[in-house]
Each structure stands twice: as structure tokens, then as C-alpha cells.
Design an enzyme around this catalytic site. Structure first.
Site, PDB file in Angstrom:
ATOM      1  N   ASP A 178      39.201  32.012  45.213  1.00  0.00           N
ATOM      2  CA  ASP A 178      40.018  31.407  46.279  1.00  0.00           C
ATOM      3  C   ASP A 178      39.360  30.123  46.783  1.00  0.00           C
ATOM      4  OD1 ASP A 178      41.778  33.815  46.409  1.00  0.00           O
ATOM      5  OD2 ASP A 178      39.909  34.739  47.033  1.00  0.00           O
ATOM      6  N   HIS A 206      40.733  39.060  50.195  1.00  0.00           N
ATOM      7  CA  HIS A 206      41.261  38.405  48.982  1.00  0.00           C
ATOM      8  C   HIS A 206      42.705  38.884  48.823  1.00  0.00           C
ATOM      9  CE1 HIS A 206      41.754  36.862  44.986  1.00  0.00           C
ATOM     10  NE2 HIS A 206      41.915  38.067  44.478  1.00  0.00           N
TER      11      HIS A 206
HETATM   12  P1  NAD Z   1      42.645  44.221  32.298  1.00  0.00           P
HETATM   13  O1  NAD Z   1      43.713  45.250  32.411  1.00  0.00           O
HETATM   14  O2  NAD Z   1      42.755  43.205  31.222  1.00  0.00           O
HETATM   15  O3  NAD Z   1      41.239  44.938  32.098  1.00  0.00           O
HETATM   16  C1  NAD Z   1      40.808  45.942  32.939  1.00  0.00           C
HETATM   17  C2  NAD Z   1      39.961  46.874  32.107  1.00  0.00           C
HETATM   18  O4  NAD Z   1      39.408  47.830  32.982  1.00  0.00           O
HETATM   19  C3  NAD Z   1      40.754  47.633  31.041  1.00  0.00           C
HETATM   20  O5  NAD Z   1      40.161  47.420  29.777  1.00  0.00           O
HETATM   21  C4  NAD Z   1      40.655  49.080  31.479  1.00  0.00           C
HETATM   22  O6  NAD Z   1      40.600  49.990  30.405  1.00  0.00           O
HETATM   23  C5  NAD Z   1      39.357  49.051  32.275  1.00  0.00           C
HETATM   24  N1  NAD Z   1      39.215  50.155  33.226  1.00  0.00           N
HETATM   25  C6  NAD Z   1      40.163  50.744  33.972  1.00  0.00           C
HETATM   26  N2  NAD Z   1      39.637  51.753  34.684  1.00  0.00           N
HETATM   27  C7  NAD Z   1      38.315  51.772  34.396  1.00  0.00           C
HETATM   28  C8  NAD Z   1      37.238  52.598  34.808  1.00  0.00           C
HETATM   29  N3  NAD Z   1      37.413  53.600  35.656  1.00  0.00           N
HETATM   30  N4  NAD Z   1      36.020  52.331  34.315  1.00  0.00           N
HETATM   31  C9  NAD Z   1      35.832  51.342  33.444  1.00  0.00           C
HETATM   32  N5  NAD Z   1      36.817  50.536  32.999  1.00  0.00           N
HETATM   33  C10 NAD Z   1      38.047  50.754  33.474  1.00  0.00           C
HETATM   34  O7  NAD Z   1      42.502  43.545  33.733  1.00  0.00           O
HETATM   35  P2  NAD Z   1      41.741  42.178  34.090  1.00  0.00           P
HETATM   36  O8  NAD Z   1      42.672  41.052  33.932  1.00  0.00           O
HETATM   37  O9  NAD Z   1      40.437  42.132  33.407  1.00  0.00           O
HETATM   38  O10 NAD Z   1      41.550  42.397  35.686  1.00  0.00           O
HETATM   39  C11 NAD Z   1      40.678  43.381  36.181  1.00  0.00           C
HETATM   40  C12 NAD Z   1      40.801  43.487  37.695  1.00  0.00           C
HETATM   41  O11 NAD Z   1      40.346  42.289  38.309  1.00  0.00           O
HETATM   42  C13 NAD Z   1      42.233  43.690  38.204  1.00  0.00           C
HETATM   43  O12 NAD Z   1      42.222  44.655  39.236  1.00  0.00           O
HETATM   44  C14 NAD Z   1      42.605  42.330  38.754  1.00  0.00           C
HETATM   45  O13 NAD Z   1      43.599  42.404  39.735  1.00  0.00           O
HETATM   46  C15 NAD Z   1      41.278  41.907  39.332  1.00  0.00           C
HETATM   47  N6  NAD Z   1      41.120  40.479  39.620  1.00  0.00           N
HETATM   48  C16 NAD Z   1      40.456  40.124  40.763  1.00  0.00           C
HETATM   49  C17 NAD Z   1      40.278  38.795  41.065  1.00  0.00           C
HETATM   50  C18 NAD Z   1      39.555  38.378  42.326  1.00  0.00           C
HETATM   51  O14 NAD Z   1      39.563  37.188  42.655  1.00  0.00           O
HETATM   52  N7  NAD Z   1      38.923  39.265  43.072  1.00  0.00           N
HETATM   53  C19 NAD Z   1      40.750  37.807  40.189  1.00  0.00           C
HETATM   54  C20 NAD Z   1      41.411  38.195  39.041  1.00  0.00           C
HETATM   55  C21 NAD Z   1      41.601  39.543  38.750  1.00  0.00           C
HETATM   56  C1  LMR Z   2      43.899  36.441  41.520  1.00  0.00           C
HETATM   57  O1  LMR Z   2      43.722  36.017  42.664  1.00  0.00           O
HETATM   58  O2  LMR Z   2      44.228  35.693  40.591  1.00  0.00           O
HETATM   59  C2  LMR Z   2      43.687  37.899  41.235  1.00  0.00           C
HETATM   60  O3  LMR Z   2      43.368  38.596  42.396  1.00  0.00           O
HETATM   61  C3  LMR Z   2      44.821  38.521  40.498  1.00  0.00           C
HETATM   62  C4  LMR Z   2      46.010  38.752  41.388  1.00  0.00           C
HETATM   63  O4  LMR Z   2      46.503  39.880  41.418  1.00  0.00           O
HETATM   64  O5  LMR Z   2      46.470  37.808  42.042  1.00  0.00           O
END
Ligand code: NAD
Ligand code: LMR
Length: 345
Positions: A178, A206
Site C-alpha cells: 500500500d 490492509h
Molecule cells: P495462491 O492461491 O496463489 O497461493 C496460496 C498458496 O497457499 C497455495 O499454494 C495454497 O495451497 C497454500 N496454502 C493454503 N493454505 C495453506 C496452509 N495452511 N499452509 C501452507 N500453505 C497453504 O495465493 P497468492 O496469490 O500467493 O496469495 C496468498 C495470500 O496473500 C492471499 O491471502 C492474498 O490475499 C494475500 N495477499 C496479501 C497482500 C498484502 O498486501 N498483504 C498482497 C497480495 C496478496
Molecule cells: C492486494 O492488496 O493486492 C492484496 O491484498 C490482494 C487483495 O485481495 O487485494
């Protein structure tokens, strides 16, 4: 294994190859997922902890994704990264968090178009109960936990509550993405380089209530409000664009942000482990003990933070908070309190 000896050697042969720093163990969950696919290779290349810092990578996935994770491990091996001393791939949290110095909790379900991040709490929240416990039982003393999986603030709170005996100050959640989004918007509006924008705080959650604080940010060392006179834009479009950027990316890509999220995750750990430039700060969500800016106690709240020259992690106090900012920060904190109440419930 002699991996803490300060020397490297072939595990099979015992051949000593040279003197290196003691390796740092980094555990990444969700290691076969989209973010991890951008993150792991950069950690392995030394972009997070330094070009001279060996790492042991411990990769956690759910059992059905172990085959996919095996493919990622093969690719990591095929990079022949000199800093990577060992790779462990597992579906067992106790193995994954064993001796971890850094736990990067990425693994969890991303939202789909039309959802808010807090809609994920009932799906993802429980993951952080078990992982918090496993970290407390297995990780290295002084281990730090950094949550990316959404809703990251409250997932971090859940992990912290379940990590009995660990200091609350060692738990963080990601708002760096962000911060970068806010800096990019301000730089574009002012016609300057992104690196000219400093002192940007993301306050609160967030989520769509987060507050990118333009009132304390600077452009080329001057207050943003002296460089951008369009207050209407700052108070409306700017804030909304940052708040809604994640949703806009999901709308456009059909998938949530991954490469930019990985970059922000890497940079957060880098910021937490290297001294912050004089006069500047970075945003990270961290434990609020109720003594800073009137923020409620007992939530994981994004605040202006610094890493001092001796490695101490501090909160920047004393920034002026005007009435407009106060209202925005309160709204985001109230949302965090609601999420906490839902989790407690
Ligand atoms: P994704 O679905 O591509 O990958 C997530 C992985 O986590 C999958 O491979 C899944 O099998 C694994 N997983 C699920 N439960 C699990 C567990 N208990 N233990 C271990 N692994 C597990 O998703 P992504 O695009 O990599 O995103 C992951 C997370 O990050 C999402 O919740 C997304 O919303 C979040 N995210 C946060 C931010 C932020 O700014 N904070 C930014 C982007 C994404
Ligand atoms: C982001 O900010 O890109 C991540 O938290 C993914 C989402 O759900 O927006």
C-alpha cells in the site's frame, strides 16, 4: 549438521569450501502459490537478507500441493544459487518452522472479485491458529513472523495470540504494498520520480479503510501539500485509488497481485533488518500497545516505523495528526476492532 559452524561444506562429503556467515533460516508458507513463485527466487538470490547472507529455505504447503511445490524446488535447485544451503519442502508445520529465524506466512486463500479481504477471515483465520502454535514450539529464539495472507492484520493477531511465549513485538503484517502504491500515485501526480516521495505512512488495516497519510509525506523533502495543491484530489481520488488498488488488480488480472506483493514482502523484511535512512520511515502493521497516537491496544495496526542503526525496531512518534487524518485512522482502527471481535467470537 554443522550449518551453524560458520563454514560451508558438502553435506555428503564434509569438504570445507570456504568461510561464510551463519545461515538464516527463512520459512515461507504457501510456497507453491503465486506470490511465493515471485518471492522465493529473490530471497534465494540474496535480495532480502543480503548478497553475502546464506539462507536455509523451509517451504510449507498443504498436502495436495506438494507435487507442485516439488516443481518449485527443482527450479530453485536449477538456479544453483550460491547462498542457498538447504531446501526443505514439507506439509508439516513442525518441520517447516523448525529453527526458523523468519516466518513469512503467505499461504492462504486470496479473495475473488466482489469480496473484501475480511470476507476471508472465516476461511483463512484458522490456518494461523495452528501456525502460531507451531512457530512458538519450533522456531529459533527471537524469530520474527511476517504475515502476508489476508486479512493479514487480523491473521497476524491470531498467530500472535497462539504463539505462547513469543514477544508481541516480533509479529508484523504487510502494508508496504500500500505504501508503494501511494508513493507511485503521488509521484505520477507531481511528475517526479517515485524515489522522490518519502515519509509515507499507511495507517490501520490492509483493507479498503486504510489511510495513506499524505499530510506527513514529502516530495523532494517538501510537504506533499506544498507540491500538490489539489487538496480535493488528495482527500478523495488519491486515497480511494490506494484503498481499492488490490481490487482493481483482481478485476484486471483475474488474480490478486503477486509480483508486486512479493516485492513488498521482500522489501518489508529488508526494511526490518537494515537501518532506515535518517528522517524517513516505512509502513508495517505491528502490535499496538495503546501508547502511540491513541491507537487502540491489542490490534495489529499499520504505523510509521523505523529500524535504528543498532537494529532496534521503533515506532515514529510525534507526527502531527490533523482532524481529517484522525477520522480516517479511527475508521480503520474500528474495522480492526470489529475483525478482532469476530475472531474472538
Ligand atoms: P495462491 O492461491 O496463489 O497461493 C496460496 C498458496 O497457499 C497455495 O499454494 C495454497 O495451497 C497454500 N496454502 C493454503 N493454505 C495453506 C496452509 N495452511 N499452509 C501452507 N500453505 C497453504 O495465493 P497468492 O496469490 O500467493 O496469495 C496468498 C495470500 O496473500 C492471499 O491471502 C492474498 O490475499 C494475500 N495477499 C496479501 C497482500 C498484502 O498486501 N498483504 C498482497 C497480495 C496478496
Ligand atoms: C492486494 O492488496 O493486492 C492484496 O491484498 C490482494 C487483495 O485481495 O487485494
Amino acid at each position: 549438521m554443522w550449518q551453524n559452524s560458520g563454514l560451508t561444506a558438502g553435506v555428503e562429503t564434509g569438504i570445507i569450501c570456504g568461510v561464510m556467515k551463519t545461515p538464516v533460516t527463512v520459512t515461507v508458507t504457501g510456497a507453491a502459490g503465486n506470490i511465493a513463485y515471485s518471492l522465493l527466487f529473490r530471497i534465494a538470490a540474496g535480495e532480502m537478507l543480503g548478497a553475502d547472507q546464506p539462507v536455509i529455505l523451509k517451504l510449507l504447503e498443504i498436502t495436495p500441493c506438494l507435487e507442485k511445490l516439488n516443481g518449485v524446488v527443482m527450479e530453485l535447485e536449477d538456479c544453483a544459487f550460491p547462498l542457498v544451503q538447504e531446501i526443505v519442502a514439507t506439509d508439516d508445520p513442525a518441520v517447516a518452522f523448525k529453527n526458523a529465524d523468519w516466518c513469512m506466512l503467505v499461504g492462504s486463500v486470496p479473495r475473488k472479485a466482489g469480496m473484501e479481504r475480511k470476507d476471508l477471515l472465516s476461511i483463512n483465520g484458522k490456518v494461523f491458529v495452528g501456525q502460531g502454535k507451531a512457530i512458538a514450539e519450533n522456531a529459533a529464539p527471537g524469530c520474527k513472523v511476517f504475515v502476508v495472507g489476508n486479512p493479514c492484520n487480523t491473521n497476524c493477531l491470531i498467530a500472535m495470540h497462539n504463539a505462547t511465549g513469543m514477544p508481541k513485538e516480533n509479529f508484523f503484517a504487510m502494508t508496504m504494498l500500500d505504501e508503494y502504491r501511494a508513493k507511485a500515485q503521488l509521484a505520477a501526480k507531481a511528475g517526479v520520480q517515485v524515489s522522490d516521495v518519502t515519509n509515507m505512512t499507511i495507517w490501520g488495516n490492509h483493507s479498503a479503510t486504510q489511510y495513506p497519510d499524505y499530510t506527513n509525506a514529502k516530495i523532494c523533502g517538501k510537504p506533499v501539500t506544498e507540491v500538490i495543491s489539489d487538496t480535493e484530489w488528495l482527500q478523495t481520488d488519491f486515497i480511494k485509488t490506494v484503498q481499492q488498488r488490490g481490487a482493481a488488480i483482481i478485476q484486471a488480472r483475474g488474480l490478486s497481485s503477486a509480483a508486486s506483493a512479493a516485492n513488498a514482502a521482500l522489501m518489508t523484511v529488508k526494511n526490518l533488518t537494515t537501518p532506515t535512512a535518517e528522517g524517513d520511515w516505512y509502513s508495517v502493521a505491528r502490535y499496538s500497545d495503546g501508547t502511540h497516537y491513541g491507537l487502540p491496544e491489542g490490534i495489529i495496526c499499520s504505523m510509521p516505523s523505523r529500524t535504528e542503526a543498532d537494529g532496534t525496531l521503533t515506532i515514529v512518534d510525534g507526527l502531527p495528526i490533523d482532524e481529517f487524518s484522525r477520522g480516517k485512522i479511527e475508521a480503520s482502527c474500528n474495522e480492526l476492532l470489529e475483525e478482532r471481535a469476530e475472531v474472538l467470537g
